[in-house]
Write a protein that holds these residues in place. Sequence first.
Motif, mmCIF file in Angstrom:
data_model
loop_
_atom_site.group_PDB
_atom_site.id
_atom_site.type_symbol
_atom_site.label_atom_id
_atom_site.label_comp_id
_atom_site.label_asym_id
_atom_site.label_seq_id
_atom_site.Cartn_x
_atom_site.Cartn_y
_atom_site.Cartn_z
ATOM 1 N N UNK A 144 -4.820 83.432 -62.722
ATOM 2 C CA UNK A 144 -5.277 82.560 -63.804
ATOM 3 C C UNK A 144 -4.627 82.865 -65.153
ATOM 4 N N UNK A 151 -18.278 89.054 -73.904
ATOM 5 C CA UNK A 151 -18.995 88.580 -75.091
ATOM 6 C C UNK A 151 -19.908 89.691 -75.618
ATOM 7 N N UNK A 198 -17.140 87.233 -68.095
ATOM 8 C CA UNK A 198 -17.021 86.609 -69.412
ATOM 9 C C UNK A 198 -18.194 87.022 -70.292
ATOM 10 N N UNK A 228 -13.636 84.375 -71.985
ATOM 11 C CA UNK A 228 -13.246 84.042 -70.616
ATOM 12 C C UNK A 228 -11.809 84.485 -70.371
ATOM 13 N N UNK A 279 -11.467 74.425 -65.215
ATOM 14 C CA UNK A 279 -10.026 74.516 -64.937
ATOM 15 C C UNK A 279 -9.729 75.680 -64.009
ATOM 16 N N UNK A 302 -15.910 76.486 -73.242
ATOM 17 C CA UNK A 302 -15.832 77.555 -72.255
ATOM 18 C C UNK A 302 -16.135 77.009 -70.865
ATOM 19 N N UNK A 360 -27.687 84.587 -73.724
ATOM 20 C CA UNK A 360 -26.319 84.130 -73.965
ATOM 21 C C UNK A 360 -26.176 82.641 -73.714
ATOM 22 N N UNK A 361 -25.164 82.050 -74.366
ATOM 23 C CA UNK A 361 -24.901 80.618 -74.228
ATOM 24 C C UNK A 361 -23.422 80.399 -73.927
ATOM 25 N N UNK A 362 -23.155 79.487 -73.005
ATOM 26 C CA UNK A 362 -21.774 79.114 -72.714
ATOM 27 C C UNK A 362 -21.441 77.894 -73.550
ATOM 28 N N UNK A 363 -20.385 77.958 -74.365
ATOM 29 C CA UNK A 363 -20.022 76.781 -75.151
ATOM 30 C C UNK A 363 -19.399 75.728 -74.233
ATOM 31 N N UNK A 416 -13.125 75.239 -69.716
ATOM 32 C CA UNK A 416 -12.107 76.223 -69.331
ATOM 33 C C UNK A 416 -12.447 76.798 -67.959
ATOM 34 N N UNK A 470 -3.076 79.899 -66.774
ATOM 35 C CA UNK A 470 -4.077 78.875 -67.102
ATOM 36 C C UNK A 470 -4.797 79.184 -68.410
ATOM 37 N N UNK A 471 -5.097 80.457 -68.637
ATOM 38 C CA UNK A 471 -5.864 80.811 -69.836
ATOM 39 C C UNK A 471 -4.976 81.128 -71.031
ATOM 40 N N UNK A 497 -22.521 83.666 -78.192
ATOM 41 C CA UNK A 497 -21.867 82.514 -77.572
ATOM 42 C C UNK A 497 -20.661 83.009 -76.797
ATOM 43 N N UNK A 498 -20.615 82.659 -75.516
ATOM 44 C CA UNK A 498 -19.465 83.041 -74.712
ATOM 45 C C UNK A 498 -18.368 82.007 -74.971
ATOM 46 N N UNK A 499 -17.256 82.462 -75.516
ATOM 47 C CA UNK A 499 -16.197 81.540 -75.923
ATOM 48 C C UNK A 499 -15.034 81.577 -74.933
ATOM 49 N N UNK A 500 -14.108 80.619 -75.036
ATOM 50 C CA UNK A 500 -12.922 80.655 -74.173
ATOM 51 C C UNK A 500 -12.144 81.965 -74.328
ATOM 52 N N UNK A 534 -10.402 87.201 -67.600
ATOM 53 C CA UNK A 534 -9.303 86.973 -66.668
ATOM 54 C C UNK A 534 -8.264 88.080 -66.767
ATOM 55 N N UNK A 585 -3.376 79.406 -73.020
ATOM 56 C CA UNK A 585 -3.511 78.573 -74.207
ATOM 57 C C UNK A 585 -4.726 78.914 -75.063
ATOM 58 N N UNK A 586 -5.632 79.695 -74.548
ATOM 59 C CA UNK A 586 -6.824 80.026 -75.336
ATOM 60 C C UNK A 586 -6.541 81.200 -76.258
ATOM 61 N N UNK A 641 -8.159 88.140 -60.860
ATOM 62 C CA UNK A 641 -7.946 86.873 -61.556
ATOM 63 C C UNK A 641 -6.537 86.737 -62.139
#
Lengths: 145, 131
Positions: free
Chosen positions: B97, B71, B67, B84, A44, A38, A32-35, A41, B100-101, B78-81, B88, B103-104, B94
Amino acid sequence: MMSDREALSSDDLSLPKATVQKIVSEIIPPDLVFSRETRDALIECCVEFIGLISTQSNDIAEGEAKKTIASEHVIKALQELGFADYIEPIREVIQEHKETQKQGRERKVGKFEASGMTEEELLRKQEELFGLARSKLNQEGGASA
Amino acid sequence: MDASDEYAPPTSNQLQQPLPIIKTRFPVARIKKIMQADDDIGKVAQATPLVVAKALELFMISLVQESCNQARMRNAKRVSPAHLKQAVLSTEQFDFLAETVGKYPDAVAVSGEKPEPGTGPGRGRRRKVVE
């Protein structure tokens, strides 16, 4: 104009991206890859977490009429906030810290003991050196002592 | 196959064991700075930023792992926002949070139920998973 203290993206009040990236790569499985987005984020969220713990710990310390936030306050905060499973590893960190502090103190005391002389001997030695310095000064043409 | 073979995302409030050993350390001075950026926070004992750093490390492990689970459940590499964000929203620990999240983007729903027992994440599934 937004001051640095308010900007979340300011490096001063955020965590270093490279460090976070390194830690992430130590956690995620190899496939796996963390963009980048991400990771940002995540940073934050980490800063929010620090704020949450700090505020709760602070409240607890104030409740005990303490001016300084101590480890025990943080532990109570974690308990109250639902992070009780963090407490054991944290107690280990506190223990290690105490050990390190103890070693530091012992080393400082050791320097005196390592000289191998008693306090009287050290004082006598000091007087000797002063005497030598004084006579040297007189030889060099009467500078007033 | 019985229920214990099912792939079940870890429930909240439990750090996945065994914990990965992290060699990289957070800068303790920076953590102290972040803490004291809040005017309400006064003095902190010497060990306190160290303790917060450890808590942060555990928090990060937990959030990153969850997270990754999100995925995997969607067959993503690819782990995306969005993943994540979902981590949460699906973990009670969590809840703080959620804002905070916000907006994603939301992650897509995982079609159907959990993956078939014993097949593991993403392997041998005939069901289409929309990314």
